[in-house]
Design an enzyme around this catalytic site. Structure first.
Site, PDB file in Angstrom:
ATOM      1  N   ARG A  94       4.033  -5.106  -6.718  1.00 49.35           N
ATOM      2  CA  ARG A  94       2.756  -4.369  -7.311  1.00 49.35           C
ATOM      3  C   ARG A  94       1.577  -4.272  -6.297  1.00 49.35           C
ATOM      4  O   ARG A  94       1.459  -5.062  -5.471  1.00 49.35           O
ATOM      5  CB  ARG A  94       1.922  -5.289  -8.270  1.00 49.35           C
ATOM      6  N   HIS A  97      -3.969  -3.008  -4.193  1.00 48.00           N
ATOM      7  CA  HIS A  97      -4.837  -2.121  -4.742  1.00 48.00           C
ATOM      8  C   HIS A  97      -6.404  -2.520  -5.194  1.00 48.00           C
ATOM      9  O   HIS A  97      -6.370  -3.863  -4.927  1.00 48.00           O
ATOM     10  CB  HIS A  97      -4.210  -1.590  -6.093  1.00 48.00           C
ATOM     11  N   HIS A  99      -9.831  -2.429  -8.295  1.00 45.97           N
ATOM     12  CA  HIS A  99     -10.423  -1.569  -9.430  1.00 45.97           C
ATOM     13  C   HIS A  99     -11.671  -2.074  -9.989  1.00 45.97           C
ATOM     14  O   HIS A  99     -12.067  -3.081  -9.267  1.00 45.97           O
ATOM     15  CB  HIS A  99      -9.388  -1.940 -10.622  1.00 45.97           C
ATOM     16  N   GLU A 103     -10.125  -8.967 -12.847  1.00 47.48           N
ATOM     17  CA  GLU A 103      -8.597  -9.106 -13.336  1.00 47.48           C
ATOM     18  C   GLU A 103      -8.439 -10.554 -13.513  1.00 47.48           C
ATOM     19  O   GLU A 103      -8.432 -11.390 -12.566  1.00 47.48           O
ATOM     20  CB  GLU A 103      -7.846  -8.560 -12.175  1.00 47.48           C
ATOM     21  N   HIS A 142      -6.025  -6.612  -3.751  1.00 45.74           N
ATOM     22  CA  HIS A 142      -5.193  -7.653  -3.766  1.00 45.74           C
ATOM     23  C   HIS A 142      -3.852  -7.033  -4.109  1.00 45.74           C
ATOM     24  O   HIS A 142      -3.486  -5.895  -4.172  1.00 45.74           O
ATOM     25  CB  HIS A 142      -5.579  -8.510  -4.894  1.00 45.74           C
ATOM     26  N   GLU A 164      -4.645   0.548 -16.414  1.00 46.89           N
ATOM     27  CA  GLU A 164      -3.463   0.166 -15.277  1.00 46.89           C
ATOM     28  C   GLU A 164      -3.121   1.440 -14.423  1.00 46.89           C
ATOM     29  O   GLU A 164      -2.827   1.590 -13.265  1.00 46.89           O
ATOM     30  CB  GLU A 164      -2.383  -0.410 -15.939  1.00 46.89           C
TER      31      GLU A 164
HETATM   32 MN    MN Z   1      -5.021  -5.680  -9.951  1.00 51.72          MN
END
Ligand code: MN
Ligand code: MN
Length: 382
Positions: A94, A97, A99, A103, A142, A164
């Site tokens: 993943r 990124h 946000h 999280e 992360h 997401e």
């Molecule tokens: Mn994340």
């Protein structure tokens, strides 16, 4: 009833009332939701929908994995928290990124490596496996990478409007920054930047990484001061006659400043007692088993919902509720709150610690019935 296939189906009838549903019906959904077809007689009035299953959510299929989300768009009442179910095959990333939301994550199967760097350049790199969780504060960049067995995890964000599909990704950022600026910023030549991605990569395949210690970068600023990892299932459980509870909030996992959680296991026949939460809405994720939740919304309003693995439940702040195991195996689920502390009010503890004549006069029962109630908390009874 002449059609034998209708014999063992839940039917919308109660005693002499109601009838048989012989028309078109979605039998699989009806079997999963017997308390919607035949609600307890105590259900009344219009309570908003408090259930959505990840199985009803759009799945985004990517190279090396897949993901789906239950947010305020799927479950409109769920304004405080949103959830994402993600699977990464061995070695899959993943992408790096960040946000706007914090999280919180719980590993459902397998294991992965997680890394982050904070505002001081302090870094974090660790591995988590089934039953472990992590917490990344809002804005902290992360990444996640699956180890050799792959990984599936639940992500929970502290805003029902989270998606997401709108995170800030490094590939997307760089694809929308002039190469001349990237070159000046990082000291890279045009030739070195020829293969930079032209759009976001998001989830993409990779090699299972080398051993954790050999992968570490030593930051001159040191490690993050509080680990972003917590081994939730390794916490000793509080045991009760009807099951067990593990509570993970900022008192045991200091980094989790905005989300607290309880991992609840209700044995067959057990009941998560009548209670409510004095501070926040509750967002639930069901891991295994089958049960029901009854919710009381004041003014005579009550509604019952059934839950099984992969379902999301929601309880608005202050609504009274219980969760009952209706199956033959433990009913296991997570309760999450947008609050650094876990808090609940037990109806039993409330009555037991009030002068007993008050409870007796209110409920039209002998005083001895109130006096017999336990004064300490028993979140799960049988
Ligand atoms: Mn994340
Ligand atoms: Mn609750």
């Amino acid at each position: 009833m002449t059609d034998p296939t209708l014999q063992d189906l839940p039917q919308p009838r109660r005693g002499h009332d109601g009838g048989i549903d012989t028309g078109p019906r979605n039998v699989e959904l009806d079997r999963q939701n017997p308390d919607l077809i035949t609600p307890p007689e105590t259900d009344h009035g219009t309570v908003p929908n408090l259930k959505f299953s990840f199985s009803m959510a759009h799945t985004r299929i990517e190279e090396g994995g897949w993901t789906r989300e239950v947010t305020q768009r799927e479950l409109p009442i769920a304004t405080t928290l949103a959830g994402v179910d993600m699977k990464l095959n061995p070695g899959t990333y993943r992408e790096l990124h960040w946000h706007k939301q914090a999280e919180w994550a719980y590993v459902l199967e397998g294991s992965c490596r997680i890394g982050a760097v904070d505002q001081e350049g302090r870094n974090f790199l660790d591995e988590v496996s089934e039953g472990d969780l992590w917490f990344f504060p809002k804005g902290i960049p992360h990444y996640i990478q699956a180890l050799d067995k792959g990984v599936e995890f639940l992500l929970v964000f502290d805003d029902g409007d989270f998606s997401e599909n709108s995170t800030f990704m490094v590939s997307d950022f760089f694809a929308h920054t002039p190469k001349s600026v990237l070159g000046k910023n990082f000291g890279w030549t045009p030739e070195q930047m020829q293969r930079l991605p032209e759009k976001e990569k998001y989830i993409f395949g990779g090699q299972v990484p080398p051993a954790l210690e050999s992968d570490r970068v030593v930051s001159p600023s040191g490690d993050v001061p509080r680990t972003f990892k917590h081994r939730m299932r390794a916490q000793p459980a509080m045991q009760f006659p009807g099951g067990s509870v593990r509570i993970t909030d900022s008192s045991v996992f200091a980094a989790a400043t905005t989300i607290s959680a309880a991992l609840v296991e209700i044995e067959p026949g057990g009941l998560r007692e009548l209670h409510w939460h004095p501070t926040d809405d509750e967002w639930q994720y069901y891991i295994s088993g089958f049960g029901r939740m009854g919710v009381f919304a004041a003014s005579g309003l009550a509604r019952t919902f059934n839950f099984q693995a992969g379902d999301v439940g929601y309880v608005p702040f202050a609504y009274g509720h219980y969760v009952e195991n209706l199956g033959n195996e433990p009913l296991v689920f997570l309760e999450m709150f947008r609050n650094p502390r876990f808090e609940d009010i037990s109806a039993t503890q409330w009555l037991a610690n009030t002068p007993p004549q008050v409870g007796a006069d209110t409920l039209n029962v002998p005083r001895s019935m109130i006096e017999a109630l336990p004064k300490d908390k028993h979140p799960i009874v049988r």
